[in-house]
Write a protein that holds these residues in place. Structure first.
Motif, PDB file in Angstrom:
ATOM      1  N   ARG A   1     -35.464  39.383 -10.707  1.00 55.50           N
ATOM      2  CA  ARG A   1     -36.920  39.387 -10.549  1.00 55.50           C
ATOM      3  C   ARG A   1     -37.512  38.005 -10.751  1.00 55.50           C
ATOM      4  O   ARG A   1     -37.111  37.261 -11.646  1.00 55.50           O
ATOM      5  CB  ARG A   1     -37.563  40.357 -11.540  1.00 55.50           C
ATOM      6  CG  ARG A   1     -37.360  41.825 -11.198  1.00 55.50           C
ATOM      7  CD  ARG A   1     -38.328  42.726 -11.963  1.00 55.50           C
ATOM      8  NE  ARG A   1     -38.266  42.534 -13.406  1.00 55.50           N
ATOM      9  CZ  ARG A   1     -39.242  42.024 -14.152  1.00 55.50           C
ATOM     10  NH1 ARG A   1     -40.376  41.638 -13.598  1.00 55.50           N
ATOM     11  NH2 ARG A   1     -39.097  41.906 -15.460  1.00 55.50           N
ATOM     12  N   ILE A   2     -38.464  37.678  -9.888  1.00 56.08           N
ATOM     13  CA  ILE A   2     -39.340  36.537 -10.142  1.00 56.08           C
ATOM     14  C   ILE A   2     -40.478  37.079 -10.994  1.00 56.08           C
ATOM     15  O   ILE A   2     -41.320  37.839 -10.522  1.00 56.08           O
ATOM     16  CB  ILE A   2     -39.871  35.945  -8.823  1.00 56.08           C
ATOM     17  CG1 ILE A   2     -38.706  35.424  -7.969  1.00 56.08           C
ATOM     18  CG2 ILE A   2     -40.879  34.830  -9.098  1.00 56.08           C
ATOM     19  CD1 ILE A   2     -39.116  34.976  -6.580  1.00 56.08           C
TER      20      ILE A   2
ATOM     21  N   GLN B   1     -32.873  31.019  -2.121  1.00 54.71           N
ATOM     22  CA  GLN B   1     -33.762  31.086  -0.966  1.00 54.71           C
ATOM     23  C   GLN B   1     -34.937  32.018  -1.218  1.00 54.71           C
ATOM     24  O   GLN B   1     -36.053  31.758  -0.771  1.00 54.71           O
ATOM     25  CB  GLN B   1     -32.988  31.533   0.277  1.00 54.71           C
ATOM     26  CG  GLN B   1     -33.817  31.498   1.552  1.00 54.71           C
ATOM     27  CD  GLN B   1     -32.977  31.752   2.800  1.00 54.71           C
ATOM     28  OE1 GLN B   1     -31.773  31.563   2.800  1.00 54.71           O
ATOM     29  NE2 GLN B   1     -33.612  32.193   3.862  1.00 54.71           N
ATOM     30  N   THR B   2     -34.705  33.091  -1.952  1.00 61.95           N
ATOM     31  CA  THR B   2     -35.788  34.015  -2.300  1.00 61.95           C
ATOM     32  C   THR B   2     -36.861  33.297  -3.116  1.00 61.95           C
ATOM     33  O   THR B   2     -38.065  33.469  -2.872  1.00 61.95           O
ATOM     34  CB  THR B   2     -35.241  35.210  -3.092  1.00 61.95           C
ATOM     35  OG1 THR B   2     -34.254  35.886  -2.308  1.00 61.95           O
ATOM     36  CG2 THR B   2     -36.342  36.186  -3.461  1.00 61.95           C
TER      37      THR B   2
ATOM     38  N   THR C   1     -29.865  33.843 -18.849  1.00 62.49           N
ATOM     39  CA  THR C   1     -30.470  35.093 -18.393  1.00 62.49           C
ATOM     40  C   THR C   1     -31.837  34.908 -17.739  1.00 62.49           C
ATOM     41  O   THR C   1     -32.190  35.644 -16.812  1.00 62.49           O
ATOM     42  CB  THR C   1     -30.618  36.074 -19.571  1.00 62.49           C
ATOM     43  OG1 THR C   1     -31.247  35.396 -20.676  1.00 62.49           O
ATOM     44  CG2 THR C   1     -29.252  36.598 -20.009  1.00 62.49           C
ATOM     45  N   ARG C   2     -32.628  33.962 -18.211  1.00 58.98           N
ATOM     46  CA  ARG C   2     -33.950  33.714 -17.631  1.00 58.98           C
ATOM     47  C   ARG C   2     -34.232  32.218 -17.682  1.00 58.98           C
ATOM     48  O   ARG C   2     -33.698  31.509 -18.550  1.00 58.98           O
ATOM     49  CB  ARG C   2     -35.042  34.477 -18.393  1.00 58.98           C
ATOM     50  CG  ARG C   2     -34.907  35.985 -18.310  1.00 58.98           C
ATOM     51  CD  ARG C   2     -35.733  36.698 -19.371  1.00 58.98           C
ATOM     52  NE  ARG C   2     -37.162  36.557 -19.160  1.00 58.98           N
ATOM     53  CZ  ARG C   2     -38.057  36.400 -20.135  1.00 58.98           C
ATOM     54  NH1 ARG C   2     -37.657  36.316 -21.400  1.00 58.98           N
ATOM     55  NH2 ARG C   2     -39.346  36.323 -19.861  1.00 58.98           N
ATOM     56  N   LEU C   3     -35.090  31.753 -16.761  1.00 58.99           N
ATOM     57  CA  LEU C   3     -35.396  30.330 -16.695  1.00 58.99           C
ATOM     58  C   LEU C   3     -36.869  30.106 -16.401  1.00 58.99           C
ATOM     59  O   LEU C   3     -37.491  30.901 -15.684  1.00 58.99           O
ATOM     60  CB  LEU C   3     -34.584  29.638 -15.586  1.00 58.99           C
ATOM     61  CG  LEU C   3     -33.070  29.778 -15.614  1.00 58.99           C
ATOM     62  CD1 LEU C   3     -32.647  30.840 -14.602  1.00 58.99           C
ATOM     63  CD2 LEU C   3     -32.385  28.460 -15.299  1.00 58.99           C
ATOM     64  N   ASN C   4     -37.412  29.035 -16.946  1.00 56.69           N
ATOM     65  CA  ASN C   4     -38.694  28.494 -16.507  1.00 56.69           C
ATOM     66  C   ASN C   4     -38.386  27.263 -15.669  1.00 56.69           C
ATOM     67  O   ASN C   4     -37.777  26.295 -16.155  1.00 56.69           O
ATOM     68  CB  ASN C   4     -39.585  28.102 -17.692  1.00 56.69           C
ATOM     69  CG  ASN C   4     -40.557  29.205 -18.047  1.00 56.69           C
ATOM     70  OD1 ASN C   4     -40.809  30.101 -17.263  1.00 56.69           O
ATOM     71  ND2 ASN C   4     -41.119  29.132 -19.247  1.00 56.69           N
TER      72      ASN C   4
ATOM     73  N   VAL D   1     -38.238  33.092 -13.960  1.00 61.49           N
ATOM     74  CA  VAL D   1     -37.366  33.918 -13.130  1.00 61.49           C
ATOM     75  C   VAL D   1     -36.173  34.406 -13.933  1.00 61.49           C
ATOM     76  O   VAL D   1     -35.763  33.776 -14.907  1.00 61.49           O
ATOM     77  CB  VAL D   1     -36.853  33.132 -11.903  1.00 61.49           C
ATOM     78  CG1 VAL D   1     -38.020  32.606 -11.068  1.00 61.49           C
ATOM     79  CG2 VAL D   1     -35.942  31.977 -12.313  1.00 61.49           C
ATOM     80  N   GLN D   2     -35.631  35.539 -13.499  1.00 61.56           N
ATOM     81  CA  GLN D   2     -34.349  35.985 -14.037  1.00 61.56           C
ATOM     82  C   GLN D   2     -33.225  35.237 -13.324  1.00 61.56           C
ATOM     83  O   GLN D   2     -33.388  34.761 -12.201  1.00 61.56           O
ATOM     84  CB  GLN D   2     -34.201  37.494 -13.867  1.00 61.56           C
ATOM     85  CG  GLN D   2     -35.212  38.288 -14.672  1.00 61.56           C
ATOM     86  CD  GLN D   2     -35.059  39.790 -14.493  1.00 61.56           C
ATOM     87  OE1 GLN D   2     -34.615  40.271 -13.462  1.00 61.56           O
ATOM     88  NE2 GLN D   2     -35.448  40.544 -15.512  1.00 61.56           N
TER      89      GLN D   2
END
Length: 464
Positions: free
Chosen positions: A94-95, A114-115, A205-208, A107-108
């Motif tokens: 997920r974004i 590309q998404t 797991t998640r990023l900014n 984002v995850q």
């Protein structure tokens, strides 16, 4: 243990979230992807809490874990074995947020590159990391390998685009450095431990991620040059004359250009196939009329100076895509032999001599070979591909590796510019890292993963 593993992990994160060994075996990494996709099971957690639960269980039971992203790596970084748990982030896709004011996205890690690119473009922004595998590669994998790609000369590596991240340690501890600040000097920059660590220190797991305002203009040219001195002089001239808008400077040696512009390749040569070097030049800006004029004037000046002898200038966005399509058509290297693929970095001034040395050594030691060279020359990165006869690939690989890697030591080059180390480059990492650096890496690995369950055997060679 295998059936117990599947049963217990399904109890933790759900029946459909854990696939057994038979399901793992049906997954293909594709022709360009060498990973050995074995595993006793494949876990597909849907949240950070589920990743923590899986890693905590594996740590307690001493089960090795191989994190996998889009399986677009080229260095056997996602190799598993019959008793390994493969850990995929594919359901964490997920974004979560796009903040156009702060210019960042949360984002995850399973989001496909590309998404993300398409989602932020709808907001008038860009995430500038770009590479040929954009349709499969995940941003978590991009961070774990510190991906580079086509526009490093302007925007830097993936490391430069990560503002913060969340990762799970081997024992299931969740570490969150998930901030959206460009400036944050509050102690150690912990996110950097995980960027480029290839899943050996923790699972992202998640990023900014940092975003940029989208450019409104793009100008490209494909140019033919007669010698390498012109290649380097043109880089300096265009970087100066384009006033900070140079976004890509790709170079193809003649053999590679001929390969991707000759049937059965889909591409056709925009300019003749007779030049020793071809430069793919891209500029991005925000002044539609002024940028095009500046680009044309810079090229005209370069031609008057004798640096460029032929060229094709983009007239439309489709021309730009066609030019990039030639550079990205890497799968053509399978046409005429078994390709041994390399990704090296070295000072630009040394490149001509380095490639000449490769030609000489290969001619002496590897009969029937074909050398192909191209790459992101603007940031010092060459992709070297040595095609050898199909039936001799395994036997000749060690010889070819020594020829390609050994000369890099003389000028402190890198055996991996952007692809990572994995298993494939592990025996050669000492060319680019000193004994003290490797010792410190082992100290970090021992501190964060004392049971050695995270992607064991990757990156670091055994201690002497």
């Amino acid at each position: 243990m295998t059936m117990d593993m599947v049963k217990e992990l399904r109890a933790l994160i759900g029946e459909t979230a854990v696939l057994d060994a038979a399901d793992v075996a049906t997954r293909s990494a594709g022709a360009m992807r060498p990973d050995n996709l074995q595993g006793a099971a494949l876990a597909r957690p849907a949240s950070t809490a589920e990743v923590a639960a899986v890693l905590g269980w594996c740590n307690a039971h001493n089960v090795a874990v191989v994190p996998v992203g889009g399986l677009t790596g080229l260095v056997h970084g996602a190799d598993g074995s019959a008793d390994t748990l493969m850990l995929s982030m594919e359901r964490m896709n997920r974004i979560e947020a796009i903040d156009s004011r702060q210019r960042c996205a949360t984002v995850q890690s399973g989001v496909v590159l590309q998404t993300l690119q398409e989602a932020v473009e709808a907001e008038g922004l860009i995430f500038p990391l770009d590479l040929g595998a954009r349709g499969s590669a995940t941003v978590g994998g991009n961070a774990a390998t510190n991906a580079g790609g086509n526009r490093v000369i302007r925007y830097g590596m993936m490391r430069n685009m990560v503002l913060g991240l969340e990762a799970v340690l081997a024992d299931g501890t969740v570490v969150s450095s998930l901030n959206n600040l460009i400036k944050n000097n509050a102690g150690y920059d912990l996110k950097q431990l995980f960027i480029g660590s290839e899943g050996t220190l923790g699972v992202i797991t998640r990023l900014n991620l940092r975003l940029w305002e989208a450019p409104t203009t793009r100008n490209m040219a494909l140019l033919g040059l007669e010698d390498f001195a012109s290649v380097t002089a043109l880089l300096k001239r265009m970087d100066r004359d384009l006033g900070g808008t140079l976004s890509a400077y790709e170079v193809m040696w003649q053999d590679f250009y001929r390969l991707v512009t000759t049937e059965p390749a889909a591409g056709r040569p925009p300019i003749a196939q007779d030049y020793p070097y071809y430069v793919l030049l891209e500029s991005q800006g925000a002044d539609p009329e002024g940028d095009s004029d500046r680009f044309a004037a810079a090229l005209e000046s370069a031609m008057e100076a004798g640096l460029v002898v032929d060229g094709a200038l983009s007239q439309s966005e489709s021309d730009c895509e066609r030019f990039w399509g030639l550079r990205d058509d890497v799968e053509q290297v399978f046409r005429d032999g078994y390709p041994v693929v390399f990704d090296v970095s070295l000072p630009i001034a040394e490149m001509e001599g380095y490639v000449a040395g490769l030609r000489t050594a290969l001619a002496e030691q590897v009969p029937g070979h074909h050398l192909l060279v191209f790459g992101h020359l603007g940031d010092g990165n060459l992709h070297v591909i040595v095609q050898v006869p199909h039936d001799q690939g395994t036997a000749l690989r060690p010889v070819v590796e020594r020829i390609v890697y050994a000369p890099l030591a003389a000028f402190k080059g890198s055996v991996s510019a952007e692809h990572g180390i994995g298993l494939e480059k592990q025996p050669w990492i000492g060319i680019s890292r000193g004994a003290e650096e490797l010792a410190l890496m082992r100290t970090l690995k021992g501190a964060l993963d004392p049971r050695n369950i995270l992607n064991p055997g990757k990156v670091l060679p055994p201690a002497p």
